[in-house]
Design an enzyme around this catalytic site. Structure first.
Site, PDB file in Angstrom:
ATOM      1  N   ASP A  21      31.270  25.836  37.615  1.00 41.33           N
ATOM      2  CA  ASP A  21      30.934  26.404  38.919  1.00 41.33           C
ATOM      3  C   ASP A  21      29.515  26.957  38.970  1.00 41.33           C
ATOM      4  O   ASP A  21      28.825  26.817  39.971  1.00 41.33           O
ATOM      5  CB  ASP A  21      31.871  27.574  39.257  1.00 41.33           C
ATOM      6  CG  ASP A  21      33.296  27.118  39.527  1.00 41.33           C
ATOM      7  OD1 ASP A  21      33.538  25.901  39.503  1.00 41.33           O
ATOM      8  OD2 ASP A  21      34.151  27.984  39.744  1.00 41.33           O
ATOM      9  N   THR A  22      29.098  27.626  37.910  1.00 39.88           N
ATOM     10  CA  THR A  22      27.877  28.439  38.047  1.00 39.88           C
ATOM     11  C   THR A  22      26.826  28.235  36.968  1.00 39.88           C
ATOM     12  O   THR A  22      25.776  28.844  37.035  1.00 39.88           O
ATOM     13  CB  THR A  22      28.231  29.948  38.083  1.00 39.88           C
ATOM     14  OG1 THR A  22      28.725  30.332  36.799  1.00 39.88           O
ATOM     15  CG2 THR A  22      29.255  30.268  39.154  1.00 39.88           C
ATOM     16  N   ARG A  23      27.116  27.402  35.954  1.00 38.25           N
ATOM     17  CA  ARG A  23      26.163  27.282  34.832  1.00 38.25           C
ATOM     18  C   ARG A  23      24.763  26.910  35.311  1.00 38.25           C
ATOM     19  O   ARG A  23      23.767  27.455  34.862  1.00 38.25           O
ATOM     20  CB  ARG A  23      26.644  26.245  33.819  1.00 38.25           C
ATOM     21  CG  ARG A  23      25.614  25.988  32.718  1.00 38.25           C
ATOM     22  CD  ARG A  23      26.032  24.913  31.740  1.00 38.25           C
ATOM     23  NE  ARG A  23      27.072  25.395  30.849  1.00 38.25           N
ATOM     24  CZ  ARG A  23      28.346  25.019  30.900  1.00 38.25           C
ATOM     25  NH1 ARG A  23      28.731  24.147  31.790  1.00 38.25           N
ATOM     26  NH2 ARG A  23      29.223  25.501  30.061  1.00 38.25           N
ATOM     27  N   GLY A  50      38.348  25.024  22.962  1.00 38.89           N
ATOM     28  CA  GLY A  50      39.745  24.838  22.594  1.00 38.89           C
ATOM     29  C   GLY A  50      40.600  25.625  23.572  1.00 38.89           C
ATOM     30  O   GLY A  50      40.154  25.986  24.650  1.00 38.89           O
ATOM     31  N   GLU A  84      38.899  35.749  28.152  1.00 41.79           N
ATOM     32  CA  GLU A  84      37.676  36.562  28.031  1.00 41.79           C
ATOM     33  C   GLU A  84      37.809  37.826  28.874  1.00 41.79           C
ATOM     34  O   GLU A  84      37.483  38.923  28.429  1.00 41.79           O
ATOM     35  CB  GLU A  84      36.454  35.788  28.539  1.00 41.79           C
ATOM     36  CG  GLU A  84      35.860  34.818  27.581  1.00 41.79           C
ATOM     37  CD  GLU A  84      34.590  34.144  28.123  1.00 41.79           C
ATOM     38  OE1 GLU A  84      34.063  33.292  27.411  1.00 41.79           O
ATOM     39  OE2 GLU A  84      34.130  34.459  29.243  1.00 41.79           O
TER      40      GLU A  84
END
Length: 158
Positions: A21-23, A50, A84
């Site tokens: 989406d945002t890289r 993974g 995360e």
């Protein structure tokens, strides 16, 4: 009990984001801006992922003073991103890490309640993890908690 990483911050900022989406737009601009200010920033641009976040990623989160979570439409379709997020919120509780949510083209209430296009992304993930209702509930709670923190609608961030 304070962890050794608490006293010895390696990064000022950890950025959690959904790469697809945002890289190439928002996140790369944010990263460049932080680097220009000489702010040590960890950004995970590994493409091979993974099912679980790696130990080195867990360490990077723990070793950061601030975490910036870039909530985008596809963020909730990634178990990796949500793991995360859970870890970031643990660090917020344990080490008083500063957590800054950024809402990139998504509404905070959609993140909080998993509704709208953000909710559609989460539904795809729910299908894959329907056997693991405990994990799904952990992710839901994390999204709810993170979206209630004061954050930034990203259009205002230059």
């Amino acid at each position: 009990m304070a962890s050794s990483s608490r006293n010895n911050k390696k990064y000022d900022v950890f950025v959690s984001f959904r790469g697809e989406d945002t890289r190439d737009n928002f996140t790369s601009h944010l990263y460049s801006a932080l680097c220009r200010q000489n702010i040590p920033t960890f950004i995970d641009d590994q493409l091979n992922r993974g099912d679980q976040i790696s130990e080195s990623l867990v360490y990077a989160i723990e070793a950061s003073a601030i975490s910036v979570i870039v909530f985008s439409e596809g963020y909730a379709s990634s178990g990796w991103c949500l793991d995360e997020l859970v870890k970031i919120l643990e660090c917020k509780k344990e080490y008083a890490q500063i957590v800054i949510p950024v809402f990139y083209r998504v509404d905070p209430s959609d993140v909080r309640n998993q509704t709208g296009s953000f909710g559609n992304s989460f539904s795809k993930l729910e299908e894959r993890f329907k056997e693991n209702s405990k994990k799904l509930q952990t992710w839901r709670n994390a999204l709810k908690e993170a979206a209630t923190l004061s954050g930034f609608p990203s259009q205002n961030i230059r």
